[in-house]
Design an enzyme around this catalytic site. Structure first.
Site, short mmCIF file in Angstrom:
data_model
loop_
_atom_site.label_atom_id
_atom_site.label_comp_id
_atom_site.label_asym_id
_atom_site.label_seq_id
_atom_site.Cartn_x
_atom_site.Cartn_y
_atom_site.Cartn_z
CB SER A 15 1.14 -30.90 31.87
OG SER A 15 0.38 -29.80 32.32
CG ASN A 63 3.62 -19.04 33.17
OD1 ASN A 63 2.92 -18.03 33.25
ND2 ASN A 63 4.86 -18.99 32.71
N GLY A 100 6.60 -31.40 30.26
CA GLY A 100 7.99 -30.92 30.38
C GLY A 100 8.23 -30.45 31.80
CB VAL A 101 8.57 -27.00 33.17
CG1 VAL A 101 8.52 -26.32 34.51
CG2 VAL A 101 9.75 -26.52 32.34
CE1 TYR A 102 4.53 -25.38 35.20
CE2 TYR A 102 2.35 -25.57 34.22
CZ TYR A 102 3.36 -24.80 34.80
OH TYR A 102 3.18 -23.44 34.94
CG ASP A 141 10.10 -25.15 16.64
OD1 ASP A 141 11.08 -24.38 16.56
OD2 ASP A 141 9.06 -24.85 17.25
CB ILE A 142 4.61 -26.36 18.10
CG1 ILE A 142 3.10 -26.41 17.79
CG2 ILE A 142 4.94 -25.24 19.09
CD1 ILE A 142 2.25 -26.81 18.99
CG ASP A 167 5.04 -19.86 27.73
OD1 ASP A 167 4.88 -19.60 28.94
OD2 ASP A 167 4.58 -19.13 26.83
N1 APR Z 1 7.74 -27.31 19.79
C1 APR Z 1 6.98 -28.33 20.24
N2 APR Z 1 7.07 -28.85 21.48
C2 APR Z 1 8.01 -28.31 22.29
C3 APR Z 1 8.85 -27.23 21.91
C4 APR Z 1 8.68 -26.74 20.60
N3 APR Z 1 9.42 -25.72 20.13
N4 APR Z 1 9.66 -26.92 22.96
C5 APR Z 1 9.36 -27.78 23.95
N5 APR Z 1 8.38 -28.62 23.55
C6 APR Z 1 7.74 -29.71 24.28
C7 APR Z 1 8.51 -30.32 25.43
O1 APR Z 1 9.47 -31.25 24.93
C8 APR Z 1 7.39 -31.01 26.18
O2 APR Z 1 7.13 -32.25 25.56
O3 APR Z 1 6.57 -29.19 24.89
C9 APR Z 1 6.17 -30.10 25.92
C10 APR Z 1 5.72 -29.28 27.12
O4 APR Z 1 6.86 -28.94 27.89
P1 APR Z 1 7.00 -27.46 28.53
O5 APR Z 1 7.20 -26.49 27.45
O6 APR Z 1 8.03 -27.56 29.60
O7 APR Z 1 5.57 -27.15 29.15
P2 APR Z 1 4.89 -27.68 30.50
O8 APR Z 1 5.45 -28.97 30.96
O9 APR Z 1 3.42 -27.56 30.24
O10 APR Z 1 5.34 -26.60 31.56
C11 APR Z 1 4.83 -25.29 31.42
O11 APR Z 1 7.00 -24.33 31.49
O12 APR Z 1 7.84 -23.08 29.82
C12 APR Z 1 7.24 -23.01 31.03
O13 APR Z 1 6.03 -20.95 30.97
C13 APR Z 1 5.90 -22.35 30.94
O14 APR Z 1 5.67 -22.26 33.29
C14 APR Z 1 5.24 -22.93 32.15
C15 APR Z 1 5.75 -24.36 32.16
#
Ligand code: APR
Length: 172
Positions: A117, A24, A119-121, A10-11, A34
């Site tokens: 990018s 975002n 995850g959600v993106y 967990d970062i 985030d």
């Molecule tokens: N520690 C490390 N990595 C994490 C953690 C954590 N606690 N939580 C999630 N991740 C990883 C996810 O598994 C993924 O591999 O971070 C990576 C990025 O995923 P997202 O957090 O969904 O970010 P992203 O794909 O860039 O989408 C950004 O999602 O959370 C919203 O506000 C954010 O709108 C923005 C969008």
């Protein structure tokens, strides 16, 4: 010499000088990493982010890390994956480059990146890892004395496997 380390954690728990947040463009928090960073850093982070007035995709802005063990949080909105024909690769690379520029300006010696990018993106993780690592290596190659360690922090085992392959005995 800069070391590249891939790890699964967990970062928000990492004691790096600078931790990068996959934000975002509003910089007002969200889900995923985030959300985790805002929860762990506490409400003062949101206050500091409000004062930043948002951030364009591929750009980066920096705040203190407040309750995180790190010193700084670098907020960078990654591109939303739209099939790869809308400049996503260039924008993702820019997230890493601009984050390292800010980290270097602050004198951060260790920097931790999440998998921006992917995850959600929806950015395909293998392509994202290639672009991320290439962008970081380019920057470190141009600034060999800037950093001691760059961490690629994976939350999912599949990401860890990708980054372990990329970072295997590679230093710059
Ligand atoms: N520690 C490390 N990595 C994490 C953690 C954590 N606690 N939580 C999630 N991740 C990883 C996810 O598994 C993924 O591999 O971070 C990576 C990025 O995923 P997202 O957090 O969904 O970010 P992203 O794909 O860039 O989408 C950004 O999602 O959370 C919203 O506000 C954010 O709108 C923005 C969008």
């Amino acid at each position: 010499m800069t070391r590249f380390i891939a790890l699964q954690t967990d970062i928000t728990t990492l004691k790096a000088d600078a931790v990068v947040n996959a934000a975002n463009r509003t910089l007002l928090g969200g889900g995923g990493v985030d959300g985790a960073i805002h929860r762990a850093a506490g409400p003062r982070l949101l206050e500091a982010c409000r004062a930043l007035g948002g951030c364009e995709t591929g750009q980066a802005k920096i705040t203190p890390a407040f309750n995180l063990p790190a010193k700084w949080i670098i907020h960078t909105p990654g591109p939303v994956w739209r099939g790869g024909t809308r400049g996503e690769e260039k924008l993702l690379a820019a997230c890493y480059t601009h984050s390292l520029e800010l980290a270097r300006e602050k004198g951060a010696r260790t920097v931790a990146f999440p998998c921006i990018s992917t995850g959600v993106y929806g950015y395909p993780r293998a392509q994202a890892a290639q672009t991320a690592f290439a962008s970081v290596r380019n920057f470190v190659g141009a600034h060999p004395d800037a950093f001691d360690i760059i961490y690629f922090v994976c939350f999912l085992p599949e990401d860890l496997a990708l980054y372990q392959k990329l970072t295997e005995s590679k230093t710059c």
